[in-house]
Structures are given as structure tokens and as C-alpha cells.
Design an enzyme around this catalytic site. Structure first.
Site, PDB file in Angstrom:
ATOM      1  N   HIS A  21       0.802  -1.211   0.000  1.00 27.70           N
ATOM      2  CA  HIS A  21       0.000   0.000   0.000  1.00 27.70           C
ATOM      3  C   HIS A  21       0.842   1.271   0.000  1.00 27.70           C
ATOM      4  CE1 HIS A  21      -3.863   1.798  -0.405  1.00 27.70           C
ATOM      5  NE2 HIS A  21      -3.412   2.777   0.339  1.00 27.70           N
ATOM      6  N   ARG A  65     -11.949  -9.937 -10.100  1.00 25.68           N
ATOM      7  CA  ARG A  65     -10.839  -9.355 -10.846  1.00 25.68           C
ATOM      8  C   ARG A  65      -9.926 -10.488 -11.294  1.00 25.68           C
ATOM      9  NH1 ARG A  65      -6.954  -6.841  -6.102  1.00 25.68           N
ATOM     10  NH2 ARG A  65      -5.685  -6.227  -7.870  1.00 25.68           N
ATOM     11  N   ARG A  66      -8.878 -10.184 -12.049  1.00 29.26           N
ATOM     12  CA  ARG A  66      -7.816 -11.123 -12.412  1.00 29.26           C
ATOM     13  C   ARG A  66      -8.350 -12.448 -12.927  1.00 29.26           C
ATOM     14  NH1 ARG A  66      -5.466 -10.636  -6.542  1.00 29.26           N
ATOM     15  NH2 ARG A  66      -3.916  -9.009  -6.744  1.00 29.26           N
ATOM     16  N   TYR A  90       1.482   5.402  -2.404  1.00 30.11           N
ATOM     17  CA  TYR A  90       1.823   6.781  -2.040  1.00 30.11           C
ATOM     18  C   TYR A  90       3.127   7.204  -2.708  1.00 30.11           C
ATOM     19  CZ  TYR A  90      -2.120   6.226   0.866  1.00 30.11           C
ATOM     20  OH  TYR A  90      -3.393   5.979   1.256  1.00 30.11           O
ATOM     21  N   HIS A  93     -11.012   0.938  -9.081  1.00 26.92           N
ATOM     22  CA  HIS A  93     -10.486   1.949  -8.160  1.00 26.92           C
ATOM     23  C   HIS A  93      -9.060   2.367  -8.524  1.00 26.92           C
ATOM     24  CE1 HIS A  93      -8.908   3.747  -4.500  1.00 26.92           C
ATOM     25  NE2 HIS A  93      -8.019   2.784  -4.453  1.00 26.92           N
ATOM     26  N   PHE A  94      -8.165   1.389  -8.683  1.00 30.33           N
ATOM     27  CA  PHE A  94      -6.769   1.819  -8.835  1.00 30.33           C
ATOM     28  C   PHE A  94      -6.434   2.290 -10.245  1.00 30.33           C
ATOM     29  CE2 PHE A  94      -5.848  -2.922  -8.929  1.00 30.33           C
ATOM     30  CZ  PHE A  94      -5.383  -2.984 -10.223  1.00 30.33           C
ATOM     31  N   HIS A  95      -7.353   2.069 -11.191  1.00 33.52           N
ATOM     32  CA  HIS A  95      -7.127   2.737 -12.471  1.00 33.52           C
ATOM     33  C   HIS A  95      -7.458   4.229 -12.380  1.00 33.52           C
ATOM     34  CE1 HIS A  95      -6.597  -1.267 -14.251  1.00 33.52           C
ATOM     35  NE2 HIS A  95      -5.974  -0.627 -15.205  1.00 33.52           N
TER      36      HIS A  95
END
Lengths: 561, 175
Positions: free
Chosen positions: A231, A445-446, A235, A382-384
Site C-alpha cells: 500500500h 478481478r484477475r 503513495y 479503483h486503482f485505475h
């Protein structure tokens, strides 16, 4: 005076880092569209078994290689520009070559999977272990060695920034650290602390295990060490985007940074809070007591604070710029921002999408709400928005501003550059909203084939077919967006020098300057110490429990069955 | 340090929002009783699971009526099936009854999610994941492995059939 004329050596370094970064982006984007079309059943040119090799390539090339090389280049510029000196050359170039060698090793291991996994040095040359490379899925040792070298290389690159700061400090003992360097150093401190986890995982466990020197590892332990880094690494992508939004974006908007002290507070908060949050990726892991998950959840929620503060400061700075340009009213000042300027438009749109990504992130972080969406398509949705837009679109946009300065060449194909951020924005809006909704419907996912013989999924809002179509169209637009960017970059790179660059590196002073910030903010030793204490609180007891019964207990069994 | 008034208001609102989130989640845990997957399932040797000699119900996984009001489902996840769950052995449980799923892995990390429910856990070799649920509607629910587990990961699915209480009987699966 242009940056390349002032700091020719550092410019050459940045150019090399950017070239590797852009090549990774090109390959990663290609892998991305192959997946989007395969998974949605639109166009299938690979087998479903190869899908996972392509997915590993997409994840590693974009999340690790594109980001790390771009950040190394951006940071080299930020330190050199704000401390007004060339970076130390030998250590910077050593870092570059180490990272490049690691990248090649990892890439060869991944691509081996596409050519039938030939046996090299007694192990099958493949690495279809995805970006989240924890045991007991096993890759060729070259993959792990490559990943380790990329990280060690990034450590070395960071040493050059610290060395520059120390040299500057001895000449300017009483001055405040310039904001850009402050941000770079804070980010690197966070990076050093958080990569310890993955370094231990890879060097102490995965490399000896993949070489057959130790027969088994504890899968839960490797997962925990991976997420200790997994995680904070986000950042490491986000803080450079924030550096751009705080220090360059206000100027592009025609204004000045609203508050330098608050920007420093935000970065210190990231240093303190980034690492002890990794357990929120393990909310549904067995073997970890609920209390530790709760501590991580509380910490994760407080990590919203620096981002919410950023939203205020950056928007206030933009509003100040718009009002300088004649903006009026509560919201109509938005029209007075330079939306036709590719560097500005890209960063602003990236920031806007990050707000949406931040909200879906709060759902991920919500310990028990997470049950609904854990490992569903919601998560890549989300992470896209975060890595794939907040970081990637900011990186592309600021390249339109930065590359002319490090090459001395005028930006070519400006009209393509103007539409590129909007193409990315629309593509991501389509793909990501469909992924979020598909996640709510429980679609995982995946997976190469999200269809099962035993049952079918039902859409929550809209049909599964419509979501699939949006993902395919969105993925295609994103590929077009990446291609447009690369065309602009390639032509700019190959153009002749000369003419007006239309960009410069001169920064106006913030409305509230560093003289208003307390000196304690510059006390890196203090912040690092507090960060470490928080990590010991969050990770000490659970790691001690996992290690107490032996480093490989409970171990991983032989595979395949 | 100079902090503008608007900034102070924003900072206060931001902290309030964060504390609100934490309070909501805490309420979900304490008030609504949504507990997390944790270490209550204990550890197990994955190699023994593989060889079927753990000396536990995982050697012959299936649905067990452990007490009058608690049904326990033992599931072994392995490349690329759930035992029971996949193919022609769907997991069959009674409606309106407390069902505890105990899931472990014989090889790599898998996922175990039942669609349209909160049942969602990782399956890690060496660990037993324990989740409890009460199904209040009969019907067939999808069972998905959501953690990449190898080249045929996408074939690893199954189903959970929730049947009326009088039609339910415990099942065992033999290898």
C-alpha cells in the site's frame, strides 16, 4: 535560461530515465488493451492461460517500471531545479543502470511465459505471478532478482537527492529547504521505510526459495511482507503527482501556491501514516486477529486527511489563478482556467478523477464494507483512477511541460497533445465506472473468463453486457490516449532544437511562504522516528506471532498436487 | 504557522468525516455484528491437507451437522476446484440456519466468495478461514475463486445450493 542549458548533465540523466519509462508505458498499454478486449470477449488473440502472463507484464511494466523511472526523472528535475545544482553523477547513473538491468531481467522472465517457458538455469523461464508476487505461486529466480534490483536501484537514486541536500545545506545553513526538495526527500524517506518489507520478502525468502535453496516459505508471511510495501507503494506514486499539483499546477493556472506550510504538513503526514496500513489489503485473510485489522483501518482512514487537505490547497491555488485571469463568481471562475493547455488540462483532469478514486478507496478501507468488493472488479476500477489516472495522466501531462525543458526542443504535434488528456479522461470514465459496478455485482478481478458454467452474474445497475461493452470501449480509448502521448513525445524528441519553448521553470512565490511554517517540519529525524514507532505498533505483534513458530511454518506444500 | 480560516473549517470537516467513517465501521462490528475473518480457524499443515492425513474433517470434506442449529461446511480449495462446490458436487445447505464455512487450501492461495452475499475470504495454505452466514432465501448462489491461482484459474468456480430445511441432508465428498 532553459533547464537543459543550465544543467546539461542532469538533463541527460532525466532523458534516459524518461525513455525507459515511456517504453514501459508503450508495452504496458499494449498489454492492457489485449486484456481489456480478451476479458470482455471482444477480440481474442491470446489463450486464456497466457492472459495471466500478459496481466503480469501489464502490472509490472506500468505499476513498477513506468512509475519508478518516471519518478526518478521527475525527482532529479525537482531537486536540481530547487537546489540549483547538478545531481551527483556517478551515483545517479549507477542507480539508473541497476534499475534498467533489473527491469530487463524481470521482463525477460515474464516474456519467457509467452514463448513456452523454456528451461533456463534449471528453472522454467516464466513469471505469471502477477504484480502481487507472493508465495506460493512461483516465478523464475530472474524475476525476483530483477524486482530486487529495481528497488535497490531506486534506493541508490534517492541517495543522490540526499547528497544534493547535504551539499546545499552546508552552503545555506540557515535557509528553509525548498518545497520541491522537501517533498522529494519526504517521499524517499517513506519509500525507504516501506520497501524494507518487500526487500526482506524477495531477498530473504523468495530468491532462495525459487532457487530451491529452501524448500518452503510461509505464504501468510510473504503476503504480509508484500502488503507492508504494497500500500505505501501507492503513495510513492501519488506523492510525486502531489508534488506536481502543488508546485507546478498553480503556476500553469496563472496563479501561486496557496500555502507552502500546509503542503509540508501534508507530506509529513504521508511519511508518518503511509506504512502502517498494509493490513487493510488483508482484511479477509485468515490467520490475522481482528484487532490488528482494526488498527490498520483506523490508520488508513486518517490517511484521508492529507489528501483532503491537498484538495483544499490545490483547488484554492487554482481558484487564485483563475481569478488572476479575470474569473468571477462562485463556480464560473472554472471557465477562466487554461483548459486548452495540455499540461494544465491533464493535471486538472487527473486531480478530478482522483477525487472519485479517493471515494471508492474509502469503501475499500472500510473494514466490513470491504467484504462486498474484496477482489472484485471494483478494485482495478479503483486503482485505475488512482495509479492509472492520478499518477499516469499527471505524468503524461507534465511531460508536455517538462520534456521541452530537458531537451531544449519545442513541443511538437500540439493539437494531439491538447486532445490527449480528454481522450484518457473519457476512456477511464467509461472503463472505471463499469468496473466499479461489475464489482458490486460480484464479478471477480484477475480472471481471463469471468463466466462460469455453474451460474451467471446479474448486473446491479445496468446489464453485464453493457458493462462489458463500456470496459472494451474505455480500454480502447485509453490505448489511443497512450498512443497519442507517445507520438507527441517521439516527435518532440526527434525534432530540431531552437525556437521558443513556450514553457519555463520560473516559479512565483506561494501566497503563504515557507517562512510561516514551523522549523520542526524540517526535522526529518523526528518524523522518521515517529513513523517507525507507528509501524512497530501496527506490525510488531502480528509479525512476531507469524515468526514465533518458525519462519517457514506453516509452510507451503509442493505444487502442483 | 499561519492557517487560513477556510483551511481551519475544512480541516475540522475532514477530521469529522474520518471519525464518522470509523464510527460507522465500528458500529457495523459491534452493533450489527459483522465480524472479520480472523485467526479463529487456526492453522493446519497444507501438505497434510494435500495428502488427506490431517486427522480432521478436511480429509473427507463436506457438510457436517455439528449441532442442532449449526451446520459446518468443510471445503478444500485446490487448483482448480472446490471440494465440495465445483462440478457435480455443489455445496448444499439449509435455509435460515447458521452455516459456518471452514475453508483451507491444498496448494496455493485461492479466494472463496459466494455471490450476492458477504461471504468473501482468502484461502491461504496453512491457515483455516472461518466465515459464518445465515441464508434467508433458497436458491443457487455462485461460488468463485477470486485470487489468481494458476493458468486455469478462470475455471475455478462452483455453486452453493440453499434448500428448504426438510430437503437438506449432510454430504461428504470422497476424493
Amino acid at each position: 535560461m532553459v533547464f537543459v542549458d543550465e544543467y546539461p548533465k542532469t538533463s541527460k540523466l532525466i532523458r534516459s530515465q524518461f525513455i525507459v519509462s515511456f517504453v514501459a508505458l508503450a508495452l504496458g498499454a499494449l498489454f492492457g488493451i489485449v486484456q481489456a478486449l480478451h476479458r470482455t470477449g471482444t477480440l481474442r488473440i491470446i489463450s486464456s492461460a497466457d492472459y495471466y502472463t500478459i496481466l503480469t507484464g501489464h502490472g509490472v511494466l506500468l505499476a513498477l517500471v513506468f512509475t519508478t523511472f518516471f519518478i526518478a526523472g521527475l525527482f532529479a528535475w525537482a531537486v536540481s531545479n530547487s537546489l540549483e545544482r547538478e545531481l551527483p553523477q556517478r551515483v545517479s547513473w549507477s542507480a539508473f543502470w541497476l534499475m534498467l538491468f533489473g527491469t530487463v531481467l524481470a521482463a525477460v522472465a515474464i516474456i519467457g511465459g509467452l514463448i513456452g517457458a523454456p528451461s533456463i538455469l534449471g528453472h522454467d523461464l516464466k513469471a505469471d505471478v502477477l504484480f502481487t508476487f507472493y508465495a506460493p505461486m512461483k516465478a523464475h529466480p530472474a524475476f525476483y532478482v530483477g524486482a530486487a534490483l529495481i528497488i535497490v536501484g531506486s534506493w541508490l537514486a534517492g541517495y543522490a537527492y540526499f547528497k544534493s541536500l547535504w551539499n546545499w545545506r552546508s552552503e545555506n545553513p540557515d535557509e528553509r529547504i525548498p518545497l520541491k526538495t522537501f517533498m522529494v526527500v519526504t517521499t524517499m524517506l517513506m519509500w525507504y521505510i516501506s520497501t524494507i518489507g518487500v526487500a526482506v520478502e524477495v531477498v530473504a525468502l523468495l530468491i532462495p526459495w525459487s532457487l530451491g535453496l529452501i524448500s518452503s516459505v510461509d505464504p501468510l508471511l510473504t503476503r504480509t511482507l508484500f502488503w507492508y510495501f504494497g500500500h505505501p507503494v501507492v503513495y510513492f506514486w501519488l506523492m510525486p503527482a502531489y508534488l506536481v499539483w502543488y508546485t507546478i499546477l498553480p503556476k500553469l493556472a496563472g496563479g501561486r501556491l496557496f500555502s507552502d506550510p500546509l503542503a509540508r504538513v501534508v507530506f509529513v503526514l504521508f511519511l508518518l501514516l503511509s506504512t502502517p496500513v498494509g493490513f487493510h489489503h488483508q482484511y479477509v485473510d485468515p490467520g490475522i486477529p481482528e484487532g490488528f485489522k482494526f488498527i490498520a483501518m483506523t490508520n488508513t482512514m486518517f490517511l484521508l486527511l492529507p489528501s483532503l487537505l491537498t484538495a483544499f490547497t490545490v483547488v484554492a491555488s487554482l481558484e487564485h489563478g483563475a481569478r488572476q485571469n479575470g474569473g468571477k463568481g462562485y463556480f464560473s471562475w472554472l471557465r477562466n482556467l487554461p483548459w486548452g493547455e495540455p499540461a494544465f488540462a491533464g493535471c486538472a483532469l487527473a486531480g478530478l478523477m482522483f477525487a472519485a478514486g479517493g471515494f471508492s478507496g474509502m469503501i475499500n478501507a472500510g473494514m466490513n464494507i470491504n467484504y462486498l468488493i474484496h477482489n472484485t472488479l471494483w478494485v482495478p476500477g479503483h486503482f485505475h483512477l488512482t495509479v492509472g489516472t492520478a499518477f499516469a495522466l499527471t505524468a503524461m501531462a507534465i511531460s508536455y511541460w517538462l520534456v521541452p525543458q530537458i531537451t531544449g526542443k519545442k513541443l511538437q504535434r500540439r493539437s494531439l497533445a491538447v486532445v490527449q488528456p480528454y481522450v484518457w479522461f473519457i476512456g477511464m470514465a467509461l472503463m472505471s465506472n463499469a468496473m466499479h459496478r461489475a464489482g458490486l455485482a460480484g464479478i471477480p478481478r484477475r480472471t481471463a473468463e469471468p463466466m462460469y458454467s455453474e451460474f451467471s452474474f446479474e448486473g446491479v445497475a445496468g446489464t453485464v453486457g453493457e458493462m462489458r461493452l463500456q470496459i472494451a470501449i474505455g480500454g480502447t480509448l485509453l490505448f489511443v490516449g497512450a498512443a497519442l502521448f507517445l507520438v507527441v513525445m517521439a516527435e518532440t524528441w526527434l525534432a530540431h532544437r531552437g525556437g521558443r519553448l513556450q514553457v519555463n521553470s520560473v516559479f512565483p512565490d506561494p501566497l503563504s511562504g515557507p517562512e510561516h511554517s514551523p522549523r520542526i517540519l524540517d526535522n526529518y529525524k523526528l518524523w522518521t522516528a515517529i513513523a517507525l514507532v507507528l509501524i512497530v505498533i501496527a506490525y510488531g505483534p502480528p509479525l512476531a506471532a507469524m515468526l514465533a513458530d518458525g519462519i517457514a511454518v506453516p509452510g507451503s506444500p509442493p505444487i502442483p498436487v | 504557522m499561519q492557517v487560513h480560516n477556510f483551511e481551519k473549517v475544512w480541516l475540522g470537516a475532514a477530521i469529522l468525516l474520518i471519525v464518522g467513517f470509523i464510527a460507522t465501521i465500528s458500529y457495523g462490528t459491534v452493533g450489527a455484528g459483522i465480524s472479520m475473518v480472523d485467526d479463529s480457524g487456526g492453522q493446519i499443515s497444507a501438505e497434510a491437507v494435500q495428502n488427506g492425513n490431517t486427522g480432521t474433517a478436511f480429509d473427507d470434506p463436506g457438510v457436517v451437522q455439528e449441532s442442532e442449529d449449526n451446520v459446518v461446511v468443510y471445503v478444500v480449495a485446490q487448483q482448480f476446484q472446490f471440494r465440495p462446490g465445483s462440478g457435480d458436487t455443489p455445496i448444499r445447505v439449509p435455509v435460515d440456519t447458521r452455516v459456518t464455512f471452514k475453508v483451507t487450501s491444498a496448494d496455493v492461495v485461492h479466494g472463496f466468495a459466494v455471490t450476492e452475499t458477504n461471504i468473501n475470504t482468502m484461502v491461504i495454505p496453512g491457515q483455516v478461514a472461518e466465515v459464518t452466514a445465515v441464508f434467508d432465501e433458497t436458491g443457487t448462489y455462485g461460488l468463485v475463486c477470486h485470487e489468481y491461482c494458476g493458468a486455469a484459474h478462470h475455471t475455478m468456480g462452483g455453486s452453493v445450493e440453499v434448500v428448504p430445511q426438510d430437503q437438506y441432508e449432510p454430504q461428504e465428498v470422497s476424493n
